[in-house]
Scaffold this active site. Structure first.
Site, mmCIF file in Angstrom:
data_model
loop_
_atom_site.group_PDB
_atom_site.id
_atom_site.type_symbol
_atom_site.label_atom_id
_atom_site.label_comp_id
_atom_site.label_asym_id
_atom_site.label_seq_id
_atom_site.Cartn_x
_atom_site.Cartn_y
_atom_site.Cartn_z
ATOM 1 N N HIS A 73 -38.750 -84.383 -54.632
ATOM 2 C CA HIS A 73 -38.561 -84.380 -56.103
ATOM 3 C C HIS A 73 -39.257 -85.555 -56.788
ATOM 4 O O HIS A 73 -38.609 -86.398 -57.405
ATOM 5 C CB HIS A 73 -37.080 -84.312 -56.470
ATOM 6 C CG HIS A 73 -36.147 -85.269 -55.757
ATOM 7 N ND1 HIS A 73 -36.453 -86.582 -55.508
ATOM 8 C CD2 HIS A 73 -34.896 -85.085 -55.264
ATOM 9 C CE1 HIS A 73 -35.442 -87.159 -54.895
ATOM 10 N NE2 HIS A 73 -34.485 -86.259 -54.725
ATOM 11 N N ASP A 126 -34.643 -78.706 -56.036
ATOM 12 C CA ASP A 126 -33.562 -79.690 -56.153
ATOM 13 C C ASP A 126 -32.450 -79.147 -57.056
ATOM 14 O O ASP A 126 -31.829 -79.905 -57.801
ATOM 15 C CB ASP A 126 -34.066 -81.046 -56.655
ATOM 16 C CG ASP A 126 -33.015 -82.146 -56.493
ATOM 17 O OD1 ASP A 126 -32.107 -81.978 -55.652
ATOM 18 O OD2 ASP A 126 -33.104 -83.152 -57.219
ATOM 19 N N LYS A 186 -33.299 -85.986 -43.303
ATOM 20 C CA LYS A 186 -33.385 -86.508 -44.666
ATOM 21 C C LYS A 186 -32.903 -87.933 -44.735
ATOM 22 O O LYS A 186 -31.814 -88.262 -44.241
ATOM 23 C CB LYS A 186 -32.510 -85.621 -45.585
ATOM 24 C CG LYS A 186 -32.409 -86.071 -47.031
ATOM 25 C CD LYS A 186 -33.677 -85.793 -47.811
ATOM 26 C CE LYS A 186 -33.630 -86.392 -49.212
ATOM 27 N NZ LYS A 186 -33.152 -85.451 -50.208
ATOM 28 N N HIS A 188 -29.630 -77.760 -52.923
ATOM 29 C CA HIS A 188 -28.243 -78.108 -52.583
ATOM 30 C C HIS A 188 -27.377 -76.874 -52.778
ATOM 31 O O HIS A 188 -27.271 -76.363 -53.895
ATOM 32 C CB HIS A 188 -27.738 -79.238 -53.491
ATOM 33 C CG HIS A 188 -28.574 -80.472 -53.402
ATOM 34 N ND1 HIS A 188 -28.289 -81.507 -52.538
ATOM 35 C CD2 HIS A 188 -29.720 -80.828 -54.034
ATOM 36 C CE1 HIS A 188 -29.212 -82.451 -52.659
ATOM 37 N NE2 HIS A 188 -30.098 -82.067 -53.558
ATOM 38 N N HIS A 195 -36.290 -77.532 -51.130
ATOM 39 C CA HIS A 195 -35.275 -78.581 -51.400
ATOM 40 C C HIS A 195 -34.181 -77.988 -52.283
ATOM 41 O O HIS A 195 -34.379 -77.832 -53.494
ATOM 42 C CB HIS A 195 -35.927 -79.773 -52.114
ATOM 43 C CG HIS A 195 -34.988 -80.909 -52.407
ATOM 44 N ND1 HIS A 195 -35.340 -82.226 -52.191
ATOM 45 C CD2 HIS A 195 -33.734 -80.950 -52.896
ATOM 46 C CE1 HIS A 195 -34.326 -83.016 -52.528
ATOM 47 N NE2 HIS A 195 -33.339 -82.253 -52.975
ATOM 48 N N HIS A 214 -35.531 -89.260 -50.141
ATOM 49 C CA HIS A 214 -35.154 -89.548 -51.522
ATOM 50 C C HIS A 214 -35.756 -90.917 -51.805
ATOM 51 O O HIS A 214 -35.236 -91.938 -51.350
ATOM 52 C CB HIS A 214 -33.638 -89.549 -51.726
ATOM 53 C CG HIS A 214 -33.276 -89.830 -53.153
ATOM 54 N ND1 HIS A 214 -32.828 -88.864 -54.017
ATOM 55 C CD2 HIS A 214 -33.357 -90.973 -53.886
ATOM 56 C CE1 HIS A 214 -32.645 -89.399 -55.226
ATOM 57 N NE2 HIS A 214 -32.955 -90.682 -55.165
HETATM 58 N N1 LIG Z 1 -30.950 -84.749 -57.630
HETATM 59 C C1 LIG Z 1 -29.753 -85.126 -58.022
HETATM 60 O O1 LIG Z 1 -29.625 -85.699 -59.131
HETATM 61 N N2 LIG Z 1 -28.633 -84.918 -57.299
HETATM 62 C C2 LIG Z 1 -28.568 -84.393 -55.958
HETATM 63 C C3 LIG Z 1 -28.937 -85.392 -54.909
HETATM 64 C C4 LIG Z 1 -30.427 -85.676 -54.818
HETATM 65 O O2 LIG Z 1 -31.213 -84.770 -54.553
HETATM 66 O O3 LIG Z 1 -30.835 -86.829 -55.012
HETATM 67 C C5 LIG Z 1 -27.148 -83.873 -55.719
HETATM 68 O O4 LIG Z 1 -26.799 -83.639 -54.556
HETATM 69 O O5 LIG Z 1 -26.411 -83.666 -56.696
HETATM 70 ZN ZN LIG Z 2 -31.772 -83.041 -54.012
HETATM 71 ZN ZN LIG Z 3 -32.615 -86.845 -53.943
#
Ligand SMILES: NC(=O)N[C@@H](CC(=O)O)C(=O)O
Ligand SMILES: [Zn+2]
Ligand SMILES: [Zn+2]
Length: 343
Positions: A173, A246, A98, A15, A13, A135
């Site tokens: 998460h 995450d 997702k 970003h 996971h 999520h």
């Molecule tokens: N975890 C977070 O607080 N933010 C994530 C989005 C997510 O995973 O929920 C993001 O894309 O910034």
């Molecule tokens: Zn995330």
């Molecule tokens: Zn998330």
């Protein structure tokens, strides 16, 4: 000198964002992770296989690691069709879809407004055996932010698991003992990722002595009994729990703001931070399962066949790191981390 050699880990996971920050996020995550599940919450989101493949190619253009492979994910909306799912599965590049409840988190505005709107899509995902990533937070304004994961499990997840009994589901998460308990009692088709920051911190770290925006992420850090349940789950050896950082970068300015964005950056030191937690629990022997085995086994992918070596040698995290034309403040900025990965 203490060293630890484990099979090359994967991040289930993360970003990476898009555009001119990709070079920085891909470099950090590709240092030693073999594969990573790439979250699709771009603006606009990655909603179909063509968009996923274009995003994959943008990542590969800046990927200089010989060992790193991005695994793409579709972003579910009220308009996703069963054909979208079949095309994703057939592409060989998309490994999951997702579900962001609309409004639950960063870039979730195009998410699903009512789970029932996608029941036929979930049916197809079950048939095609494409994992559903969640999520897991409700968005009702009257539900307290600290209770939103627990409420999601009761109200949404339990009925979905009952209605789609063989659908593979990852509760992403996780942040509560409720989530740990739910996943533990569910069948082998239900698993969870756990971040390093939810293992290392609880809400006191974020709120005592001043508000620390870089600890603010969603689902929000909970009280320490929940942190303890997550630590026990991660270090238990249970195959239902695996590594998902995450890592979610936002610019320094967007975090240090009157309305700061949700997301913490950990890609600069992911396995290093997990190693601290496992060492504190006398469970370094369980790190390899959590980081390198349980994820690929759940996704029905081969385990990586090479290894990395961690060395216990303290180093200092910089105050900021490059993030395109901006900077990002990484977790533990200006502080020390006890482990490092040998080049
Ligand atoms: N975890 C977070 O607080 N933010 C994530 C989005 C997510 O995973 O929920 C993001 O894309 O910034
Ligand atoms: Zn995330
Ligand atoms: Zn998330």
């Amino acid at each position: 000198m203490t060293t630890l050699t484990i099979t090359r880990p994967d991040d289930w996971h993360v970003h990476l964002r898009d555009g001119n920050v990709l070079e920085d996020t891909v470099r950090d995550i590709g240092r030693y992770f073999g594969r990573a599940i790439i979250m699709p919450n771009l603006v606009p989101p990655v909603m179909n296989t063509d968009q996923a493949i274009e995003y994959y190619e943008r990542i590969q253009q800046v990927n200089s690691s010989k060992t790193f492979e991005p695994l793409m994910v579709l972003y579910l909306t009220d308009s996703t069709t069963s054909d979208d799912i079949r095309a994703a599965k057939a592409s060989g590049k998309v490994f999951a879809a997702k579900l962001y409840p609309a409004g639950a988190t960063t870039n979730s505005a195009s998410g699903v407004t009512d789970i029932k709107n996608i029941y036929s899509v979930l049916e197809t995902m079950q048939e095609e055996d494409l994992p559903l990533l969640l999520h897991g937070e409700v968005t009702d304004s009257h539900i307290d932010i600290f209770d939103r994961e627990k409420e999601y499990i009761e109200r949404i997840l339990k009925p979905v698991v009952a209605k789609f009994p063989t659908l593979r589901i990852v509760l992403e998460h996780i942040t509560t003992k409720d989530a740990v308990d739910f996943v533990n009692q569910a069948g082998s088709n239900v698993a969870a990722t756990i971040t390093a920051h939810h293992l290392l911190f609880n809400r006191n770290h974020m709120l005592v002595g001043g508000i620390r925006p870089h600890y603010f992420c969603l689902p929000v850090l909970k009280r320490n009994i929940h942190q303890q349940a997550l630590i026990e789950a991660a270090t238990s050896g249970s195959t239902k729990f695996f590594l998902g950082t995450d890592s979610a970068p936002h610019t320094k300015e967007a975090k240090e703001n009157a309305c700061g964005c949700a997301g913490s950056y950990t890609a600069h030191a992911a396995i290093e931070l997990y190693a601290e937690v496992f060492e504190q629990e006398n469970a370094l022997d369980k790190l390899e399962g959590f980081a390198s085995f349980h994820g690929p086994d759940f996704y029905q992918l081969p385990r990586n066949n090479d290894s990395i070596t961690l060395v216990k040698e303290s180093w200092s995290v910089p105050a900021t790191m490059p993030f395109g034309d901006d900077t990002v403040v990484p977790i533990r900025a200006g502080e020390d981390i006890q482990w490092q990965v040998k080049a």
